[in-house]
Design an enzyme around this catalytic site. Structure first.
Site, PDB file in Angstrom:
ATOM      1  N   PHE A 117      43.506  38.920  27.677  1.00  0.00           N
ATOM      2  CA  PHE A 117      42.742  39.021  28.917  1.00  0.00           C
ATOM      3  C   PHE A 117      41.310  39.397  28.551  1.00  0.00           C
ATOM      4  CE2 PHE A 117      44.577  39.820  33.406  1.00  0.00           C
ATOM      5  CZ  PHE A 117      45.299  38.643  33.373  1.00  0.00           C
ATOM      6  N   GLN A 231      33.512  44.683  41.909  1.00  0.00           N
ATOM      7  CA  GLN A 231      33.782  43.633  40.929  1.00  0.00           C
ATOM      8  C   GLN A 231      33.846  42.257  41.594  1.00  0.00           C
ATOM      9  OE1 GLN A 231      37.698  43.243  38.570  1.00  0.00           O
ATOM     10  NE2 GLN A 231      36.131  43.760  37.084  1.00  0.00           N
ATOM     11  N   HIS A 233      35.047  38.597  40.854  1.00  0.00           N
ATOM     12  CA  HIS A 233      35.885  37.867  39.903  1.00  0.00           C
ATOM     13  C   HIS A 233      35.286  36.486  39.686  1.00  0.00           C
ATOM     14  CE1 HIS A 233      39.298  36.098  37.913  1.00  0.00           C
ATOM     15  NE2 HIS A 233      39.936  37.258  37.936  1.00  0.00           N
ATOM     16  N   LEU A 243      41.872  33.627  44.709  1.00  0.00           N
ATOM     17  CA  LEU A 243      41.806  33.840  43.262  1.00  0.00           C
ATOM     18  C   LEU A 243      42.613  32.846  42.446  1.00  0.00           C
ATOM     19  CD1 LEU A 243      40.869  35.944  41.020  1.00  0.00           C
ATOM     20  CD2 LEU A 243      43.222  36.733  41.112  1.00  0.00           C
ATOM     21  N   GLU A 246      42.899  35.486  36.100  1.00  0.00           N
ATOM     22  CA  GLU A 246      42.265  35.574  34.781  1.00  0.00           C
ATOM     23  C   GLU A 246      43.169  34.977  33.699  1.00  0.00           C
ATOM     24  OE1 GLU A 246      39.645  38.554  34.276  1.00  0.00           O
ATOM     25  OE2 GLU A 246      40.215  39.138  32.254  1.00  0.00           O
ATOM     26  N   ARG A 277      34.665  40.439  33.170  1.00  0.00           N
ATOM     27  CA  ARG A 277      34.389  39.740  34.422  1.00  0.00           C
ATOM     28  C   ARG A 277      32.943  39.812  34.875  1.00  0.00           C
ATOM     29  NH1 ARG A 277      39.886  41.719  37.450  1.00  0.00           N
ATOM     30  NH2 ARG A 277      41.199  40.294  36.284  1.00  0.00           N
ATOM     31  N   HIS A 345      36.282  40.983  44.324  1.00  0.00           N
ATOM     32  CA  HIS A 345      37.684  41.083  43.918  1.00  0.00           C
ATOM     33  C   HIS A 345      38.222  42.501  43.960  1.00  0.00           C
ATOM     34  CE1 HIS A 345      41.269  39.830  41.852  1.00  0.00           C
ATOM     35  NE2 HIS A 345      41.048  40.608  40.817  1.00  0.00           N
ATOM     36  N   ARG A 382      35.905  46.994  35.794  1.00  0.00           N
ATOM     37  CA  ARG A 382      37.320  47.078  35.434  1.00  0.00           C
ATOM     38  C   ARG A 382      37.709  45.894  34.554  1.00  0.00           C
ATOM     39  NH1 ARG A 382      42.106  44.713  37.371  1.00  0.00           N
ATOM     40  NH2 ARG A 382      41.167  43.712  39.177  1.00  0.00           N
TER      41      ARG A 382
HETATM   42  C1  LIG Z   1      44.523  37.910  44.191  1.00  0.00           C
HETATM   43  C2  LIG Z   1      44.516  39.117  43.312  1.00  0.00           C
HETATM   44  C3  LIG Z   1      45.106  39.072  42.054  1.00  0.00           C
HETATM   45  C4  LIG Z   1      45.107  40.192  41.231  1.00  0.00           C
HETATM   46  N1  LIG Z   1      45.680  40.126  39.991  1.00  0.00           N
HETATM   47  C5  LIG Z   1      45.701  41.228  39.204  1.00  0.00           C
HETATM   48  C6  LIG Z   1      46.333  41.210  37.932  1.00  0.00           C
HETATM   49  O1  LIG Z   1      46.887  40.205  37.505  1.00  0.00           O
HETATM   50  N2  LIG Z   1      46.313  42.343  37.193  1.00  0.00           N
HETATM   51  C7  LIG Z   1      45.710  43.486  37.625  1.00  0.00           C
HETATM   52  O2  LIG Z   1      45.727  44.479  36.914  1.00  0.00           O
HETATM   53  N3  LIG Z   1      45.121  43.532  38.840  1.00  0.00           N
HETATM   54  C8  LIG Z   1      45.107  42.451  39.642  1.00  0.00           C
HETATM   55  N4  LIG Z   1      44.524  42.515  40.871  1.00  0.00           N
HETATM   56  C9  LIG Z   1      44.113  43.812  41.408  1.00  0.00           C
HETATM   57  C10 LIG Z   1      45.351  44.579  41.837  1.00  0.00           C
HETATM   58  O3  LIG Z   1      46.351  43.690  42.270  1.00  0.00           O
HETATM   59  C11 LIG Z   1      45.064  45.546  42.987  1.00  0.00           C
HETATM   60  O4  LIG Z   1      43.930  46.293  42.695  1.00  0.00           O
HETATM   61  C12 LIG Z   1      46.252  46.488  43.155  1.00  0.00           C
HETATM   62  O5  LIG Z   1      47.448  45.762  43.277  1.00  0.00           O
HETATM   63  C13 LIG Z   1      46.067  47.398  44.343  1.00  0.00           C
HETATM   64  O6  LIG Z   1      47.267  48.099  44.543  1.00  0.00           O
HETATM   65  P1  LIG Z   1      47.350  49.337  45.522  1.00  0.00           P
HETATM   66  O7  LIG Z   1      48.733  49.853  45.446  1.00  0.00           O
HETATM   67  O8  LIG Z   1      46.229  50.262  45.255  1.00  0.00           O
HETATM   68  O9  LIG Z   1      47.079  48.710  46.958  1.00  0.00           O
HETATM   69  P2  LIG Z   1      47.775  47.498  47.727  1.00  0.00           P
HETATM   70  O10 LIG Z   1      48.811  46.809  46.950  1.00  0.00           O
HETATM   71  O11 LIG Z   1      46.641  46.707  48.266  1.00  0.00           O
HETATM   72  O12 LIG Z   1      48.511  48.215  48.921  1.00  0.00           O
HETATM   73  C14 LIG Z   1      47.826  48.872  49.949  1.00  0.00           C
HETATM   74  C15 LIG Z   1      48.847  49.412  50.913  1.00  0.00           C
HETATM   75  O13 LIG Z   1      48.191  50.252  51.857  1.00  0.00           O
HETATM   76  C16 LIG Z   1      48.661  49.966  53.152  1.00  0.00           C
HETATM   77  N5  LIG Z   1      47.624  50.329  54.120  1.00  0.00           N
HETATM   78  C17 LIG Z   1      46.299  50.061  54.071  1.00  0.00           C
HETATM   79  N6  LIG Z   1      45.692  50.582  55.149  1.00  0.00           N
HETATM   80  C18 LIG Z   1      46.639  51.189  55.882  1.00  0.00           C
HETATM   81  C19 LIG Z   1      46.638  51.884  57.115  1.00  0.00           C
HETATM   82  N7  LIG Z   1      45.539  52.066  57.855  1.00  0.00           N
HETATM   83  N8  LIG Z   1      47.813  52.369  57.565  1.00  0.00           N
HETATM   84  C20 LIG Z   1      48.964  52.184  56.875  1.00  0.00           C
HETATM   85  N9  LIG Z   1      49.016  51.525  55.701  1.00  0.00           N
HETATM   86  C21 LIG Z   1      47.868  51.039  55.236  1.00  0.00           C
HETATM   87  C22 LIG Z   1      48.962  48.477  53.108  1.00  0.00           C
HETATM   88  O14 LIG Z   1      49.866  48.132  54.123  1.00  0.00           O
HETATM   89  C23 LIG Z   1      49.575  48.352  51.720  1.00  0.00           C
HETATM   90  O15 LIG Z   1      50.938  48.693  51.769  1.00  0.00           O
HETATM   91  C24 LIG Z   1      44.503  41.386  41.691  1.00  0.00           C
HETATM   92  C25 LIG Z   1      43.923  41.432  42.951  1.00  0.00           C
HETATM   93  C26 LIG Z   1      43.898  40.311  43.752  1.00  0.00           C
HETATM   94  C27 LIG Z   1      43.189  40.375  45.055  1.00  0.00           C
END
Ligand SMILES: Cc1cc2nc3c(=O)[nH]c(=O)nc-3n(C[C@H](O)[C@H](O)[C@H](O)COP(=O)(O)OP(=O)(O)OC[C@H]3O[C@@H](n4cnc5c(N)ncnc54)[C@H](O)[C@@H]3O)c2cc1C
Length: 569
Positions: A117, A231, A233, A243, A246, A277, A345, A382
């Site tokens: 990566f 960031q 992407h 997306l 990567e 990135r 991103h 990141r």
């Molecule tokens: C398309 C894409 C591909 C990616 N691929 C990669 C990868 O391959 N490798 C990598 O390391 N990173 C990757 N990333 C980044 C990574 O996926 C995210 O940064 C990470 O998954 C975020 O996880 P999280 O648990 O912080 O939040 P999330 O998985 O976004 O979860 C947020 C949670 O909060 C809840 N929530 C939000 N607001 C409220 C509210 N007001 N009330 C109640 N619940 C709420 C939502 O319902 C959800 O359950 C990618 C990002 C994207 C956009």
């Protein structure tokens, strides 16, 4: 009143890992609240993988090298104590996930497969084809169900109830019934994800990534740290921003300008497409600016070519990527190069966490983990594969931290919780009945356009000041909006209204932080200050919200092993 020892807000990778580890104490009552169904959380969109120095593909790799790459990738703004804590523990977390049933892809020896990566000195990204986040989310969800975590699905956090830096609980809406509840808790983990939607359609983020938890903490007195580091992407699909992982570059994809040239050789001759990135995104934009892209303005793009990988490799490693390009860009990447352009991103900044081992914030009882939090693991940029790793590892430790906090605290704040819930109840019913006002959609679109044009990949003071003034005006206009929906059940117009308010609150912090940082570092690229300026800016930004006023402050960066040096790839 609903009462839980620990409430986790968010059911993505961070939230579910937190709920799982908090629920290891069977005497604690743990709830996980999510505005969407848990397994639809954005972590499920993570395609490419999760970084851990397992050494399966390169036995010279080590947590120390992962540590060094992450610090260099961060442009030396990451807190090195946090990075070291993280890289040392990642290999055992992969084993833990494996044990939970995550179906990792395997190499020829049956070990967890790893791919290269961007910005990594070794192939250390573990993956499950291009569905890594999806399979992690489902496996951890099953573990949470096994541990009797209570899921409050389609519940929406409205605000945190805090007095004199002590948290008593939160107020949330059950979207299904429209009821608003105060929820008493001894400890809370905020794991609500990022807020890429400040750029609305120019983002890889889902519609619900609106920073609600970050904004609630901000309102409750917890500063936002380093919000200026956004960031972009490099490989969003040209017409939608969706997306393409990567992993495409990791598996050997080429970036081409309109002359068919692999232009990365000019910008990162050693790493080429596998440079980090921030650098690749800027290179693409520079090619477009120099007239070597296709199309014009917001429609402009360059190409990513994967044809030389061959059908077998694409179908084995990148099947979802192929589907996305077909469905959303109408391009079969086995037959032709696909148009791409940088898209917002990820947010490196977020809720100020003061201890990487417990994920505590300055408010007693509130912990934060995942993309909404700033530990700071990623500093100014990141590395790909480090976010899913961050959410899983720091989610777990936030859960342990919250468990210990709950074991030490008692329930409090009944009156305050009731008052806050009543305030929101009144606000909901006032908004339902309001029949005219300013358009929320116009406010949202102006915010996004302003942020993209003025606080995007390349930044200049006068443009950012213009953006800040525009956002401030939009915050005033927001007070005059209406939602146009009188429903009580499933009033998504009200939910969107709160979300847009949160985006505006955070967009202002991004613009403020970006104006104040008069240097270029990582993702923050100032045309008027092209150099990194460690003498003045090797420090974190902290922005506090005090009523309607924002106050800027700073805190030091933890430097334990690597002295800042020029970042060359
Ligand atoms: C398309 C894409 C591909 C990616 N691929 C990669 C990868 O391959 N490798 C990598 O390391 N990173 C990757 N990333 C980044 C990574 O996926 C995210 O940064 C990470 O998954 C975020 O996880 P999280 O648990 O912080 O939040 P999330 O998985 O976004 O979860 C947020 C949670 O909060 C809840 N929530 C939000 N607001 C409220 C509210 N007001 N009330 C109640 N619940 C709420 C939502 O319902 C959800 O359950 C990618 C990002 C994207 C956009």
């Amino acid at each position: 009143m609903l009462t839980y020892d620990v409430v986790v807000v968010g059911a993505g990778g961070a939230g579910m890992m937190a709920a799982l580890s908090a629920s290891e104490n069977k005497n604690l009552n743990v709830a996980c609240l999510s505005k969407i169904f848990p397994t639809r959380s954005h972590t499920g969109a993570a395609q490419g993988g999760i970084n851990a120095a397992m050494g399966n593909r390169d036995n010279t790799d080590s947590p120390e090298r992962h540590f060094k790459d992450t610090v260099k990738g961060s442009d030396f703004l990451a807190d090195q104590d946090a990075v070291e804590f993280f890289t040392k523990r990642m290999p055992e977390i992969i084993q833990e996930l494996d044990y939970y049933g995550v179906p990792f892809s395997r190499d020829e020896n049956g070990k967890v497969a790893q791919r290269p990566f961007g910005g990594a000195s070794s192939p250390r990204t573990c993956y499950s084809a291009d569905k890594t986040g999806h399979v992690i989310l489902h496996s951890v969800y099953e573990q949470c169900l096994k541990n009797n975590v209570t899921f409050l699905d389609e519940w929406f956090l409205l605000s945190l109830v805090v007095e004199e830096d002590e948290c008593h609980g939160l107020v949330a809406m059950d979207i299904k019934s429209g009821e608003i509840h105060g929820i008493k808790a001894k400890s809370i983990v905020i794991a609500s994800g990022g807020f890429g939607r400040i750029y609305w359609n120019r983002t890889t983020n889902a519609f619900n990534m609106t920073g609600d938890g970050t904004a609630a903490c901000f309102e409750a007195g917890i500063p936002v740290k380093d919000p200026e580091f956004v960031q972009f992407h490099p490989t969003g699909l040209a017409s939608t921003g969706i997306l393409l992982s990567e992993a495409c570059r990791g598996e050997g994809g080429y970036l081409l300008n309109k002359d068919g040239e692999r232009f990365m050789k000019k910008y990162a001759p050693d790493k080429m497409e596998l440079a980090p990135r921030d650098l690749v995104s800027r290179s693409i934009e520079m090619e477009i600016k120099a007239g070597r892209g296709f199309g014009e303005g917001l429609e402009a793009y360059v190409l990513m070519d994967l044809r030389h990988l061959g059908e077998e490799k694409i179908m084995e490693r990148l099947p979802q990527v192929r589907e996305l390009a077909l469905d959303f860009e109408g391009t079969d990447l086995m037959k032709e190069p696909v148009p791409i352009r940088p898209s917002c991103h990820y947010m490196m900044g977020g809720i100020h966490v003061i201890n990487p081992e417990t994920l505590e914030t300055p408010v007693k009882g509130i912990h934060a983990a995942g993309e909404c939090a700033c530990v700071s693991l990623h500093g100014a940029n990141r590395l790909g594969g480090n976010s899913v790793a961050d959410v899983v590892l720091f989610g777990k430790y936030a859960g342990i931290g919250a468990r210990k906090t709950a074991e030490q605290r008692s329930f409090s704040g009944d009156t305050l919780l009731t008052e806050k819930a009543t305030e929101w109840h009144d606000k909901f019913h006032t908004m339902r009945q309001k029949e005219a006002g300013k358009s929320l959609v116009e406010i949202r679109n102006t915010m996004a356009g302003t942020m993209w044009d003025n606080v995007g990949i390349f930044r200049k003071k006068d443009e950012m000041v213009h953006a800040l003034e525009t956002i401030e005006q939009l915050i005033e206009d927001y007070k005059e909006t209406f939602i146009g929906d009188a429903a009580i059940r499933y009033n998504m117009a009200f939910v969107n209204y709160v979300e847009i308010g949160n985006l505006l609150t955070l967009a202002k912090a991004v613009a403020m932080g970006a104006i104040a940082r008069e240097e270029s570092r990582g993702s923050h690229s100032r045309e008027d200050f092209p150099e990194r300026r460690d003498d003045e800016f090797l420090k974190h930004t902290l922005i506090y919200k005090e009523g309607d006023d924002y106050r800027l402050d700073h805190c030091p960066v933890s430097i334990t092993s690597y002295t800042p040096e020029e970042r060359v790839y």
